[in-house]
Design an enzyme around this catalytic site. Structure first.
Site, PDB file in Angstrom:
ATOM      1  N   SER A   6     -39.124  69.669  88.619  1.00 28.87           N
ATOM      2  CA  SER A   6     -39.770  70.673  87.737  1.00 28.87           C
ATOM      3  C   SER A   6     -39.744  72.074  88.188  1.00 28.87           C
ATOM      4  O   SER A   6     -40.037  72.936  87.606  1.00 28.87           O
ATOM      5  CB  SER A   6     -41.397  70.330  87.525  1.00 28.87           C
ATOM      6  N   LYS A  12     -37.736  74.445  86.143  1.00 31.37           N
ATOM      7  CA  LYS A  12     -38.133  74.956  84.944  1.00 31.37           C
ATOM      8  C   LYS A  12     -38.266  76.551  84.767  1.00 31.37           C
ATOM      9  O   LYS A  12     -38.460  77.170  83.983  1.00 31.37           O
ATOM     10  CB  LYS A  12     -39.344  74.086  84.387  1.00 31.37           C
ATOM     11  N   TYR A  69     -49.249  71.176  87.822  1.00 27.60           N
ATOM     12  CA  TYR A  69     -49.757  70.268  87.062  1.00 27.60           C
ATOM     13  C   TYR A  69     -51.301  70.118  86.844  1.00 27.60           C
ATOM     14  O   TYR A  69     -51.897  71.358  86.710  1.00 27.60           O
ATOM     15  CB  TYR A  69     -49.534  68.921  87.590  1.00 27.60           C
ATOM     16  N   VAL A  98     -41.616  66.762  91.087  1.00 24.09           N
ATOM     17  CA  VAL A  98     -41.951  65.526  91.599  1.00 24.09           C
ATOM     18  C   VAL A  98     -41.106  64.841  92.724  1.00 24.09           C
ATOM     19  O   VAL A  98     -41.292  63.953  93.349  1.00 24.09           O
ATOM     20  CB  VAL A  98     -42.001  64.229  90.333  1.00 24.09           C
TER      21      VAL A  98
END
Ligand code: GLU
Length: 308
Positions: free
Chosen positions: A65, A68, A244, A262
């Site tokens: 992630s 991103k 998150y 992750v």
């Protein structure tokens, strides 16, 4: 200051590495489960271009992630703020990163570009414009952000592993296709999986964080990689939705813009000061690196990352 910063990193790394026995590795992407759970690395790059590392620096891992940030930054530079934020929102999400629920209940566009649905939409924008060449543009841009000699590349094993176990992401993509939010499902997913599979180490990531912290100017190469506006937008989103469901806790304990993945990495951009990156694969229940969270909490206090 430089010698002092290296000493602080060394001490923090040696203390926090002991925590690499706590937590659980992500196994839903089988290739991630093969990483040595005892790895720990920590890097910092100041906005004046000094770099520091401690632990297993040089250990490569897939960005997941964290990547991103790259696709969001590149899209903002290419397509502009209005275009991007007509396709994704900019609000935090209280559901898991791969949840379909909020998307169905509240809005036709994903809440933000850092949850999976939002990142798939951003990948979709790029795939529409650049087709198969989109990943090369992203790798080039990531390399400019990282400002290192070695080029960044996709780890094919991680990519295949993601691609073959991606029911959840496919469900998100098909749902978004059904409501007109995403056009090319397969192309968007392939690009998204490749993006998540980009291999980097904490040195690369700390320079990327340093580029954001330095208002878009790479502190090593001096090159303007992105505009000040893009750096502000991306770090703003990192502050509210980078960790998150633990973004609030992280804001309280660390208090700087950050993004986790992750595979166990966390990148930080401390505006006007430095980029930081930490890697340790074992995760807490919220999907963030246990040792990474502790490392950044300690550093926030030790080097007064919040400036007070
Ligand atoms: N490739 C991972 C996924 O789509 C990224 C998740 C993450 O790092 O948050 O599930």
């Amino acid at each position: 200051m430089n010698c002092e910063l290296q000493n602080i990193l060394d001490k923090t790394a040696s203390d926090c590495r002991k925590m690499t026995r706590n937590g659980k590795q992500a196994t839903y992407i089988p290739e991630l489960a093969k990483t040595d759970p005892g790895l720990f690395s920590l890097s910092a790059t100041t906005v004046d271009g000094a770099t520091f590392s401690a632990g297993d620096s040089g250990a490569l891992f897939s960005m997941q992630s964290i990547a991103k940030i790259i696709s969001l930054s590149f899209s903002l530079e290419m397509f502009g703020y209005d275009y991007v934020f007509a396709r994704v929102g900019m609000e935090p999400c209280s559901e898991p990163f791969n949840s379909i629920m909020k998307l169905e209940m509240t809005s036709s566009i994903p809440l933000n570009p850092f949850i999976n649905s939002g990142a798939i939409v951003i990948a979709g924008i790029m795939a529409e414009r650049f087709g198969r060449g989109a990943i090369d543009h992203l790798l080039e841009f990531a390399w400019k952000m990282a400002g290192r000699k070695r080029r960044l590349c996709v780890n094919e094993r991680v990519f295949m592993s993601e691609n073959s176990t991606a029911d959840r992401n496919r469900a998100l993509a098909y749902f978004m296709h059904s409501i007109g939010t995403l056009s090319a499902v397969d192309k968007s997913l392939i690009l998204y999986f490749k993006l998540c599979s980009i291999y980097a180490d904490t040195n690369d990531l700390s320079v990327m964080g340093g580029t954001l912290a330095n208002a878009g100017l790479n502190p090593i190469t001096g090159e303007r990689v992105l505009s000040r506006e893009t750096a502000c937008t991306v770090t703003g989103l990192m502050s509210v939705c980078g960790l998150y469901d633990e973004s609030g806790e992280f804001a309280v304990k660390v208090g700087v813009p950050a993004k986790s993945g992750v595979s166990g990495g966390i990148i930080c951009a401390v505006p006007g000061k430095m980029g930081l990156a930490v890697f340790s694969p074992l995760l807490d229940a919220g999907g963030n690196s246990v040792a990474g969270m502790e490392t950044l909490s300690r550093l926030s206090r030790e080097i007064k990352l919040r400036g007070m």
